[in-house]
Design a protein around this motif. Structure first.
Motif, PDB file in Angstrom:
ATOM      1  N   GLU A  63       0.911  -1.089   0.147  1.00  0.00           N
ATOM      2  CA  GLU A  63      -0.024   0.049  -0.020  1.00  0.00           C
ATOM      3  C   GLU A  63       0.924   1.276   0.046  1.00  0.00           C
ATOM      4  N   VAL A  64       0.434   2.288  -0.727  1.00  0.00           N
ATOM      5  CA  VAL A  64       1.223   3.282  -1.029  1.00  0.00           C
ATOM      6  C   VAL A  64       1.604   4.057   0.455  1.00  0.00           C
ATOM      7  N   ARG A  65       0.619   4.335   1.040  1.00  0.00           N
ATOM      8  CA  ARG A  65       0.944   5.122   2.573  1.00  0.00           C
ATOM      9  C   ARG A  65       1.988   4.466   3.396  1.00  0.00           C
ATOM     10  N   ASP A  66       1.846   3.096   3.337  1.00  0.00           N
ATOM     11  CA  ASP A  66       2.882   2.319   4.316  1.00  0.00           C
ATOM     12  C   ASP A  66       4.156   2.380   3.577  1.00  0.00           C
ATOM     13  N   VAL A  67       4.134   2.306   2.332  1.00  0.00           N
ATOM     14  CA  VAL A  67       5.470   2.576   1.754  1.00  0.00           C
ATOM     15  C   VAL A  67       6.118   3.807   2.082  1.00  0.00           C
ATOM     16  N   LEU A  68       5.347   4.825   1.977  1.00  0.00           N
ATOM     17  CA  LEU A  68       5.514   6.519   2.361  1.00  0.00           C
ATOM     18  C   LEU A  68       6.257   6.352   3.778  1.00  0.00           C
ATOM     19  N   LYS A  69       5.475   5.835   4.787  1.00  0.00           N
ATOM     20  CA  LYS A  69       5.817   5.692   6.109  1.00  0.00           C
ATOM     21  C   LYS A  69       7.115   5.300   6.439  1.00  0.00           C
ATOM     22  N   THR A  70       7.336   4.189   5.596  1.00  0.00           N
ATOM     23  CA  THR A  70       8.644   3.365   5.529  1.00  0.00           C
ATOM     24  C   THR A  70       9.746   4.173   5.055  1.00  0.00           C
ATOM     25  N   ILE A  71       9.594   4.842   3.831  1.00  0.00           N
ATOM     26  CA  ILE A  71      10.631   5.440   3.327  1.00  0.00           C
ATOM     27  C   ILE A  71      11.315   6.579   4.485  1.00  0.00           C
ATOM     28  N   VAL A  72      10.122   7.423   5.009  1.00  0.00           N
ATOM     29  CA  VAL A  72      10.429   8.356   5.945  1.00  0.00           C
ATOM     30  C   VAL A  72      11.111   7.991   7.110  1.00  0.00           C
ATOM     31  N   ALA A  73      10.549   6.799   7.987  1.00  0.00           N
ATOM     32  CA  ALA A  73      11.350   6.463   9.157  1.00  0.00           C
ATOM     33  C   ALA A  73      12.625   5.926   8.724  1.00  0.00           C
ATOM     34  N   SER A  74      12.834   5.164   7.549  1.00  0.00           N
ATOM     35  CA  SER A  74      14.000   4.611   7.440  1.00  0.00           C
ATOM     36  C   SER A  74      15.085   5.758   7.186  1.00  0.00           C
ATOM     37  N   ALA A  75      14.624   6.800   6.529  1.00  0.00           N
ATOM     38  CA  ALA A  75      15.637   7.791   6.180  1.00  0.00           C
ATOM     39  C   ALA A  75      16.094   8.475   7.468  1.00  0.00           C
ATOM     40  N   ARG A  76      15.174   8.798   8.225  1.00  0.00           N
ATOM     41  CA  ARG A  76      15.282   9.525   9.606  1.00  0.00           C
ATOM     42  C   ARG A  76      16.554   8.644  10.428  1.00  0.00           C
ATOM     43  N   GLU A  77      16.064   7.509  10.585  1.00  0.00           N
ATOM     44  CA  GLU A  77      16.970   6.666  11.149  1.00  0.00           C
ATOM     45  C   GLU A  77      18.195   6.356  10.822  1.00  0.00           C
ATOM     46  N   LEU A  78      18.627   6.143   9.325  1.00  0.00           N
ATOM     47  CA  LEU A  78      19.482   5.953   8.489  1.00  0.00           C
ATOM     48  C   LEU A  78      20.589   7.227   8.575  1.00  0.00           C
ATOM     49  N   LEU A  79      19.958   8.461   8.786  1.00  0.00           N
ATOM     50  CA  LEU A  79      20.813   9.529   8.807  1.00  0.00           C
ATOM     51  C   LEU A  79      20.791  10.206  10.167  1.00  0.00           C
ATOM     52  N   ASP A  80      20.424   9.826  11.207  1.00  0.00           N
ATOM     53  CA  ASP A  80      20.291  10.259  12.493  1.00  0.00           C
ATOM     54  C   ASP A  80      19.686  11.720  12.423  1.00  0.00           C
ATOM     55  N   ALA A  81      18.634  11.860  11.831  1.00  0.00           N
ATOM     56  CA  ALA A  81      17.991  13.414  11.927  1.00  0.00           C
ATOM     57  C   ALA A  81      16.695  13.167  12.757  1.00  0.00           C
ATOM     58  N   GLN A  82      16.550  14.304  13.090  1.00  0.00           N
ATOM     59  CA  GLN A  82      15.244  14.648  14.312  1.00  0.00           C
ATOM     60  C   GLN A  82      14.298  14.760  13.495  1.00  0.00           C
ATOM     61  N   TYR A  83      14.020  15.124  12.361  1.00  0.00           N
ATOM     62  CA  TYR A  83      12.694  15.361  11.611  1.00  0.00           C
ATOM     63  C   TYR A  83      13.061  14.771  10.193  1.00  0.00           C
ATOM     64  N   ALA A  84      11.921  14.104   9.627  1.00  0.00           N
ATOM     65  CA  ALA A  84      11.993  13.702   8.209  1.00  0.00           C
ATOM     66  C   ALA A  84      10.671  13.824   7.582  1.00  0.00           C
ATOM     67  N   ALA A  85      10.430  13.771   6.548  1.00  0.00           N
ATOM     68  CA  ALA A  85       9.036  14.268   5.870  1.00  0.00           C
ATOM     69  C   ALA A  85       9.178  13.813   4.287  1.00  0.00           C
ATOM     70  N   LEU A  86       8.137  13.358   3.788  1.00  0.00           N
ATOM     71  CA  LEU A  86       8.160  13.112   2.282  1.00  0.00           C
ATOM     72  C   LEU A  86       6.716  13.665   1.787  1.00  0.00           C
ATOM     73  N   GLY A  87       7.026  14.312   0.637  1.00  0.00           N
ATOM     74  CA  GLY A  87       5.776  14.908   0.137  1.00  0.00           C
ATOM     75  C   GLY A  87       5.510  14.493  -1.325  1.00  0.00           C
ATOM     76  N   VAL A  88       4.229  13.859  -1.565  1.00  0.00           N
ATOM     77  CA  VAL A  88       3.990  13.651  -3.048  1.00  0.00           C
ATOM     78  C   VAL A  88       3.059  14.643  -3.709  1.00  0.00           C
ATOM     79  N   PRO A  89       3.573  15.526  -4.499  1.00  0.00           N
ATOM     80  CA  PRO A  89       3.013  16.705  -5.291  1.00  0.00           C
ATOM     81  C   PRO A  89       1.691  16.449  -5.784  1.00  0.00           C
ATOM     82  N   ASP A  90       0.746  16.771  -5.897  1.00  0.00           N
ATOM     83  CA  ASP A  90      -0.528  17.132  -6.743  1.00  0.00           C
ATOM     84  C   ASP A  90      -0.223  18.131  -8.067  1.00  0.00           C
ATOM     85  N   ASP A  91      -1.193  18.191  -8.832  1.00  0.00           N
ATOM     86  CA  ASP A  91      -1.151  18.777  -9.719  1.00  0.00           C
ATOM     87  C   ASP A  91      -1.813  20.714  -9.487  1.00  0.00           C
TER      88      ASP A  91
END
Length: 388
Positions: free
Chosen positions: A24-52
Motif C-alpha cells: 500500500e502506498v501510504r505504508d511505503v511512504l511511512k517506511t521510507i520516511v522512518a528509514s531515512a530518519r533513522e539511517l541519517l540520524d535526523a530529528q525530523y523527516a518528511a516526504l511529500g507527493v505533489p499534486d497538480d
C-alpha cells in the motif's frame, strides 16, 4: 555519526528490506520516511507527493507527534525549498535552511529546523516526491546540534546514502502505485460486468411486467377472469425480479472483502480516504478475527456510512476507526472530533445522517449500534456483532 562502509551498507539494506514488505502506498511512504530518519540520524523527516494544483496529495512526517502535527495545520504548499527540489530536481544540503533566500517561514506550531538535506524522488523524468531531513543529531548525545556550523550538519556521505535510498524509494513507491491501480481496475471491471448483467436481467423483467400490466388493464372491463390471470402473472414476474435483484446485491459484496477480509479491506479504504481528505483518518485493529460474511459486510457498510458523515458533514480534523475483538464477535468504532449533533433531534430535524440505515444493517445481523454525540463534541458510532 560517522557511517563507515559496513554500517552504511547494512543500514541501507535494512531500509530497503523494510520498504519491500509493503504494497500500500501510504505504508511505503511511512517506511521510507522512518528509514531515512533513522539511517541519517535526523530529528525530523518528511516526504511529500505533489499534486497538480500547487499542493501535496500526500505528506508523511516522522519525528513530529500527532498533537504537533495537528497544531501545525494544513499541509504545506509547493513553495520555498520544497518547490525548488520539485522544480529543479537536484539535492539541497543547507547549513541553515532559515538563512536560505528561498526560505518563506513556517507556521507558529512548526518545530524549529536548521541544517537541512533534501532530495527529489524520481521515476524516470517524473518527480514523484520530495524527501527531506532536518536537524542532524549528535551520535554521542542524541541531540540536535546547537548550531549549523558545518561540523555536525549533514555531510556528503549523508547525501550519498540518501540518494541511494531515494532511488530505491522510487521503485517501491511506483510498485505500490501499480499494485493499488491494479486492484482498482479489477474492482471496476467486476462492477462493470455486474452492472451489465443486472441491467439486462432487470430490464427484461420490467419490460414483461409492463406489457402484462397493460394487458390486464385492457381486460378488466370486458374479461375480468382473464384480467385476473394477467395480474397473477404480474405478481409472479415481480417476485422473479425481486429475487434477481437480491441475488445481484449478494454478488455485489465487495470483492476485496472476500479476498482480504474485513481488517485489510477497512485498512485499504481508510488509507484512500486519508489521502483524499484534509482530515487525518486512521485505522487500528486489535485481535479481530474473521466473522460470518453477512456480519463483515454489515460492519464495512456501517463504517463507510459513518466515515462519509464524518468527512462530508462534520468538519472533523481527525477521524479514528478501530476494530477490536470482543468474545466471539467484534466491535467497530468510528470517532471524529467534528461539530457533533444532538442524536434525539435528528429525526425531527429531518437529518437522519444514515443512522436508520446503520441501525437496520446492525440489527439485521444480530448486532447493536450505539451513537454518542453532542453539539461541538464530535461523534462516536459503535457497532457490535456477535460473531458466529
Amino acid at each position: 555519526m560517522s557511517h563507515g562502509p559496513r554500517s552504511g551498507l547494512y543500514a541501507v539494506s535494512s531500509a530497503l528490506l523494510a520498504m519491500s514488505r509493503h504494497l500500500e502506498v501510504r505504508d511505503v511512504l511511512k517506511t521510507i520516511v522512518a528509514s531515512a530518519r533513522e539511517l541519517l540520524d535526523a530529528q525530523y523527516a518528511a516526504l511529500g507527493v505533489p499534486d497538480d494544483h500547487g499542493g501535496f496529495a500526500q505528506f508523511v512526517v516522522d519525528g513530529v507527534s500527532d498533537a504537533q502535527w495537528k497544531a501545525i495545520g494544513p499541509l504545506p504548499r509547493q513553495h520555498g525549498i520544497l518547490a525548488a527540489m520539485l522544480r529543479e530536481a537536484r539535492p539541497e544540503r543547507l547549513a541553515d535552511v532559515r538563512e536560505d533566500p528561498r526560505f518563506e517561514g513556517w507556521p507558529e506550531a512548526h518545530p524549529d529546523m536548521s541544517d537541512f538535506l533534501g532530495l527529489p524522488i524520481r521515476d524516470g523524468d517524473e518527480i514523484i516526491g520530495a524527501l527531506f531531513l532536518a536537524n542532524k543529531l549528535r551520535a554521542e548525545e542524541g541531540q540536535p546540534c546547537p548550531e549549523a556550523d558545518g561540523r555536525c550538519g549533514f555531510t556528503e556521505d549523508d547525501e550519498e546514502l540518501l540518494t541511494i535510498l531515494a532511488q530505491h524509494a522510487a521503485i517501491a513507491l511506483t510498485n505500490a502505485r501499480l499494485y493499488e491501480r491494479s486492484r482498482e481496475l479489477t474492482i471496476a471491471e467486476e462492477r462493470s460486468r455486474l452492472a451489465h448483467e443486472l441491467h439486462d436481467a432487470v430490464s427484461q423483467k420490467l419490460f414483461s411486467l409492463r406489457l402484462t400490466a397493460q394487458a390486464a388493464a385492457t381486460l378488466v372491463d370486458r374479461d375480468p377472469s382473464r384480467a385476473k390471470g394477467e395480474l397473477q402473472q404480474v405478481a409472479a414476474l415481480a417476485a422473479e425480479a425481486t429475487e434477481e435483484l437480491r441475488a445481484a446485491v449478494v454478488e455485489l459484496r465487495p470483492a476485496a472483502l472476500d479476498e482480504d477480509g474485513l481488517v485489510a479491506t477497512l485498512r485499504t479504504q481508510i488509507q484512500v480516504l486519508d489521502r483524499a481528505h484534509s482530515a487525518r483518518v486512521t485505522f487500528s485493529s486489535n485481535g479481530a478475527r474473521a466473522l460470518p460474511a453477512s456480519q463483515e459486510e454489515a460492519m464495512l457498510r456501517v463504517a463507510q456510512e459513518a466515515l462519509h458523515n464524518a468527512l462530508r458533514h462534520s468538519g472533523a480534523a481527525r477521524v479514528t476507526v478501530t476494530l477490536e475483538r470482543r468474545g466471539p464477535g467484534a466491535v467497530l468504532r468510528v470517532t471524529d472530533d467534528g461539530s457533533g449533533f444532538e442524536p434525539t433531534a435528528i429525526r425531527s430535524a429531518g437529518r437522519h445522517l444514515g443512522l436508520v440505515s446503520m441501525r437496520d444493517r446492525s440489527s439485521g445481523v444480530g448486532g447493536t449500534l450505539t451513537v454518542e454525540s453532542a453539539p461541538g463534541k464530535g461523534t462516536m458510532i459503535e457497532m457490535e456483532v456477535p460473531g458466529g
